[in-house]
Design a protein around this motif. Structure first.
Motif, PDB file in Angstrom:
ATOM      1  N   LYS A   1      15.703   0.513   7.130  1.00 43.44           N
ATOM      2  CA  LYS A   1      16.191   1.265   8.293  1.00 43.44           C
ATOM      3  C   LYS A   1      15.576   2.653   8.341  1.00 43.44           C
ATOM      4  O   LYS A   1      15.206   3.161   9.414  1.00 43.44           O
ATOM      5  CB  LYS A   1      17.719   1.375   8.234  1.00 43.44           C
ATOM      6  N   GLU A   2      15.452   3.280   7.177  1.00 44.23           N
ATOM      7  CA  GLU A   2      14.877   4.623   7.111  1.00 44.23           C
ATOM      8  C   GLU A   2      13.374   4.605   7.386  1.00 44.23           C
ATOM      9  O   GLU A   2      12.841   5.510   8.047  1.00 44.23           O
ATOM     10  CB  GLU A   2      15.158   5.237   5.742  1.00 44.23           C
ATOM     11  N   LEU A   3      12.683   3.585   6.893  1.00 43.77           N
ATOM     12  CA  LEU A   3      11.234   3.492   7.065  1.00 43.77           C
ATOM     13  C   LEU A   3      10.835   3.017   8.455  1.00 43.77           C
ATOM     14  O   LEU A   3       9.739   3.330   8.937  1.00 43.77           O
ATOM     15  CB  LEU A   3      10.646   2.532   6.017  1.00 43.77           C
TER      16      LEU A   3
ATOM     17  N   GLU B   1       0.528   3.394  -8.503  1.00 43.04           N
ATOM     18  CA  GLU B   1      -0.817   3.602  -7.973  1.00 43.04           C
ATOM     19  C   GLU B   1      -1.735   2.421  -8.260  1.00 43.04           C
ATOM     20  O   GLU B   1      -2.567   2.038  -7.427  1.00 43.04           O
ATOM     21  CB  GLU B   1      -1.409   4.893  -8.564  1.00 43.04           C
ATOM     22  N   ASN B   2      -1.584   1.810  -9.449  1.00 42.21           N
ATOM     23  CA  ASN B   2      -2.483   0.709  -9.809  1.00 42.21           C
ATOM     24  C   ASN B   2      -2.117  -0.612  -9.131  1.00 42.21           C
ATOM     25  O   ASN B   2      -2.782  -1.617  -9.328  1.00 42.21           O
ATOM     26  CB  ASN B   2      -2.532   0.522 -11.328  1.00 42.21           C
ATOM     27  N   LEU B   3      -1.072  -0.605  -8.318  1.00 43.69           N
ATOM     28  CA  LEU B   3      -0.722  -1.796  -7.548  1.00 43.69           C
ATOM     29  C   LEU B   3      -0.740  -1.527  -6.048  1.00 43.69           C
ATOM     30  O   LEU B   3      -0.258  -2.352  -5.264  1.00 43.69           O
ATOM     31  CB  LEU B   3       0.651  -2.321  -7.966  1.00 43.69           C
ATOM     32  N   CYS B   4      -1.285  -0.400  -5.656  1.00 43.95           N
ATOM     33  CA  CYS B   4      -1.402  -0.065  -4.243  1.00 43.95           C
ATOM     34  C   CYS B   4      -2.830  -0.287  -3.764  1.00 43.95           C
ATOM     35  O   CYS B   4      -3.790   0.091  -4.452  1.00 43.95           O
ATOM     36  CB  CYS B   4      -1.022   1.400  -4.005  1.00 43.95           C
ATOM     37  N   GLU B   5      -2.961  -0.887  -2.592  1.00 41.54           N
ATOM     38  CA  GLU B   5      -4.270  -0.999  -1.974  1.00 41.54           C
ATOM     39  C   GLU B   5      -4.803   0.408  -1.698  1.00 41.54           C
ATOM     40  O   GLU B   5      -4.032   1.336  -1.427  1.00 41.54           O
ATOM     41  CB  GLU B   5      -4.168  -1.778  -0.651  1.00 41.54           C
ATOM     42  N   LYS B   6      -6.128   0.576  -1.761  1.00 43.11           N
ATOM     43  CA  LYS B   6      -6.727   1.901  -1.548  1.00 43.11           C
ATOM     44  C   LYS B   6      -6.478   2.406  -0.134  1.00 43.11           C
ATOM     45  O   LYS B   6      -6.313   3.601   0.098  1.00 43.11           O
ATOM     46  CB  LYS B   6      -8.223   1.838  -1.843  1.00 43.11           C
ATOM     47  N   SER B   7      -6.468   1.491   0.820  1.00 45.18           N
ATOM     48  CA  SER B   7      -6.167   1.815   2.211  1.00 45.18           C
ATOM     49  C   SER B   7      -5.836   0.516   2.925  1.00 45.18           C
ATOM     50  O   SER B   7      -6.155  -0.574   2.436  1.00 45.18           O
ATOM     51  CB  SER B   7      -7.362   2.492   2.892  1.00 45.18           C
ATOM     52  N   ALA B   8      -5.220   0.640   4.082  1.00 48.43           N
ATOM     53  CA  ALA B   8      -4.905  -0.556   4.851  1.00 48.43           C
ATOM     54  C   ALA B   8      -6.175  -1.288   5.260  1.00 48.43           C
ATOM     55  O   ALA B   8      -6.235  -2.527   5.227  1.00 48.43           O
ATOM     56  CB  ALA B   8      -4.088  -0.179   6.093  1.00 48.43           C
ATOM     57  N   ARG B   9      -7.203  -0.545   5.624  1.00 48.25           N
ATOM     58  CA  ARG B   9      -8.461  -1.182   6.036  1.00 48.25           C
ATOM     59  C   ARG B   9      -9.107  -1.912   4.872  1.00 48.25           C
ATOM     60  O   ARG B   9      -9.614  -3.025   5.018  1.00 48.25           O
ATOM     61  CB  ARG B   9      -9.420  -0.120   6.594  1.00 48.25           C
TER      62      ARG B   9
ATOM     63  N   ASP C   1       0.798  -1.233   0.000  1.00 51.72           N
ATOM     64  CA  ASP C   1       0.000   0.000   0.000  1.00 51.72           C
ATOM     65  C   ASP C   1       0.830   1.281   0.000  1.00 51.72           C
ATOM     66  O   ASP C   1       0.313   2.365   0.272  1.00 51.72           O
ATOM     67  CB  ASP C   1      -0.968  -0.006   1.192  1.00 51.72           C
ATOM     68  N   ARG C   2       2.144   1.160  -0.301  1.00 50.62           N
ATOM     69  CA  ARG C   2       2.964   2.376  -0.385  1.00 50.62           C
ATOM     70  C   ARG C   2       4.167   2.104  -1.285  1.00 50.62           C
ATOM     71  O   ARG C   2       4.503   0.951  -1.584  1.00 50.62           O
ATOM     72  CB  ARG C   2       3.427   2.824   1.007  1.00 50.62           C
ATOM     73  N   ASN C   3       4.810   3.192  -1.711  1.00 56.88           N
ATOM     74  CA  ASN C   3       6.051   3.106  -2.497  1.00 56.88           C
ATOM     75  C   ASN C   3       5.937   2.178  -3.699  1.00 56.88           C
ATOM     76  O   ASN C   3       6.880   1.459  -4.044  1.00 56.88           O
ATOM     77  CB  ASN C   3       7.208   2.641  -1.601  1.00 56.88           C
ATOM     78  N   SER C   4       4.773   2.209  -4.344  1.00 59.94           N
ATOM     79  CA  SER C   4       4.511   1.343  -5.494  1.00 59.94           C
ATOM     80  C   SER C   4       3.639   2.108  -6.484  1.00 59.94           C
ATOM     81  O   SER C   4       3.020   3.127  -6.120  1.00 59.94           O
ATOM     82  CB  SER C   4       3.779   0.069  -5.051  1.00 59.94           C
TER      83      SER C   4
ATOM     84  N   SER D   1       2.760  -0.405   4.736  1.00 58.74           N
ATOM     85  CA  SER D   1       2.719   0.573   5.825  1.00 58.74           C
ATOM     86  C   SER D   1       2.538  -0.118   7.168  1.00 58.74           C
ATOM     87  O   SER D   1       2.136  -1.286   7.248  1.00 58.74           O
ATOM     88  CB  SER D   1       1.577   1.562   5.595  1.00 58.74           C
ATOM     89  N   ASP D   2       2.804   0.625   8.228  1.00 56.78           N
ATOM     90  CA  ASP D   2       2.576   0.089   9.572  1.00 56.78           C
ATOM     91  C   ASP D   2       1.116  -0.303   9.747  1.00 56.78           C
ATOM     92  O   ASP D   2       0.807  -1.338  10.370  1.00 56.78           O
ATOM     93  CB  ASP D   2       2.955   1.132  10.628  1.00 56.78           C
TER      94      ASP D   2
END
Length: 427
Positions: free
Chosen positions: A234-236, A161-169, A156-159, A201-202
């Protein structure tokens, strides 16, 4: 028919350093379970039908602990790139196509047919984020008779847009729907599949942790594959001391959560210790690590520590679905590491890589990957007659030559969970 005998030159592993070989012997299948290997068939089994493969090698079915089914169409491409660039240039572009179910139908037909015709009996498989396409993949695997864990990928991040989930929920809702739909499959089970920490994401990891506890599912992902990736983690995740801890803080790293982590090329002492303590399985993918310039995993260290290790083809960073090729490359890569990097780690031997390809990886499925009594009856019959040789060879020598010289066209027959999937002369 799940009660029968296979006759041939039988070879299997008891441990990473003990290879068992039996010439002109019998492996007995009783209700899909191995009842043992016998040089003289006991009277109680003499009425069982016999598949006579005299003179042929008979080995347990192989296990592929890490393969990306949607990447199969572009294997052999982009091998001049490292991991992150390769993902952005090839992988994500290809995986986006699986939103089109007609494309998924064609691509997964090819993948499952080739997997069925290979020596792989069991596999842990990544799909894409697309629920419908992942269920289609699982249906085709189920029909092909392959025993597998297959996962709808979560990211759901750093990807793109068409391969990212709309939200974690929403990702959690979609994943739960997918999990519930999987109950119709006989041979294929769901496995939670956060792609890797940089694209999760967390919030997403929290949601997956909740699903894992609710449904008691295993997890598959990637770990410490590439130096740039490790720095990115490490950064994330500044609150974690090492990459594996970013999974562990959500309870997705072994113990009550069976777990496969692919690669582990650059795992440090703390990470290795935690994997050992929590029984994390390592999927060693030597061809992938070579093609993407990731490095060479210290597999000797993992074996010496008594850790769970198997092999993965890692299509399409690996170019071949053949676990025989993975075995050969595991030996070759370990030799390079020994010669060029760390002479304290002895190269792998044939006995060891055959164990990784069979009983080592098969352990993720329970008692699988051996002809010991009580193990699931998976068998592959190998026709090595075309590999001509002027001298008589031992069964071990024939197996070694097959690993290096043969391909899946030399597979004569395949049995999975006691079911005969095919024989080469079948109509």
């Amino acid at each position: 028919m799940k009660k029968y005998v296979i006759k041939g030159d039988i070879c299997y592993s008891e441990s990473s350093d003990r290879l068992c070989t039996f010439k002109n012997s019998y492996a007995v299948c009783e209700d899909g379970i191995c009842a043992g290997v016998y040089q003289k068939l006991p009277e109680c089994y003499e009425t069982f039908p016999c598949y006579d493969y005299t003179g042929q090698l008979v080995i347990p079915g192989l296990t592929d602990l890490h393969v990306h089914a949607p990447q199969y169409p572009f294997r052999g491409l982009g091998m001049d790139l490292e991991l992150i660039d390769w993902l952005n240039t090839h992988t994500f572009v290809e995986e986006a196509k699986y939103a089109d179910i007609s494309y998924a139908e064609k691509a997964y037909d090819i993948f499952t047919q080739d997997l069925r015709n290979s020596a792989t009996a069991r596999a842990c498989i990544f799909g894409t984020i697309h629920t419908e396409a992942t269920l289609l993949l699982m249906e085709k695997l189920d029909q092909a008779g392959i025993i597998a864990y297959a996962g709808k990928v979560s990211m759901d991040r750093n990807s793109p847009e068409n391969l990212c989930e709309k939200s974690a929920r929403q990702a959690a809702r979609d994943a739960e729907h997918w999990i519930q739909e999987c109950s119709r499959f006989q041979n294929v089970r769901p496995i939670l599949t956060p792609r890797f920490i940089p694209v999760c994401s967390d919030e997403l990891m929290e949601e997956l942790s909740t699903l894992q506890k609710k449904y008691h599912l295993p997890v598959q992902s990637h770990l410490s594959e590439n130096l740039g990736e490790i720095q990115w983690v490490k950064e994330l995740c500044p609150d974690t001391d090492f990459y594996g801890a970013a999974y562990d803080k959500y309870g997705l790293f072994g113990n009550d959560c069976p777990c496969i982590m692919a690669h582990c090329v650059h795992s440090g002492e703390d990470e290795i210790r935690l994997m050992k303590e929590q029984n994390v399985f390592i999927a060693h993918c030597p061809e992938s690590n070579t093609n993407l310039s990731s490095g060479i995993a210290p597999v000797r260290t993992y074996l010496d520590y008594g850790m769970h290790v198997g092999l993965g083809s890692d299509i399409a960073a690996g170019s071949s679905i053949s676990i025989f090729k993975a075995m050969a490359m595991a030996v070759q890569c370990s030799k390079l590491r020994w010669r060029l990097s760390d002479q304290s780690l002895a190269p792998l031997r044939i006995e060891e890589v055959f164990y990784l390809a069979t009983k080592g990886g098969g352990a993720f499925f329970g008692n699988a990957g051996s002809f010991e009594k009580g193990f699931a009856f998976d068998a592959v019959v190998l026709d090595d007659a075309a590999l001509r040789h002027p001298q008589e060879l031992s069964i071990k020598e024939r197996l070694e030559r097959f690993i290096y010289l043969a391909d899946d066209r030399c597979i004569l027959a395949k049995f999975v969970n006691g079911v005969r999937l095919f024989e080469r002369n079948d109509a």
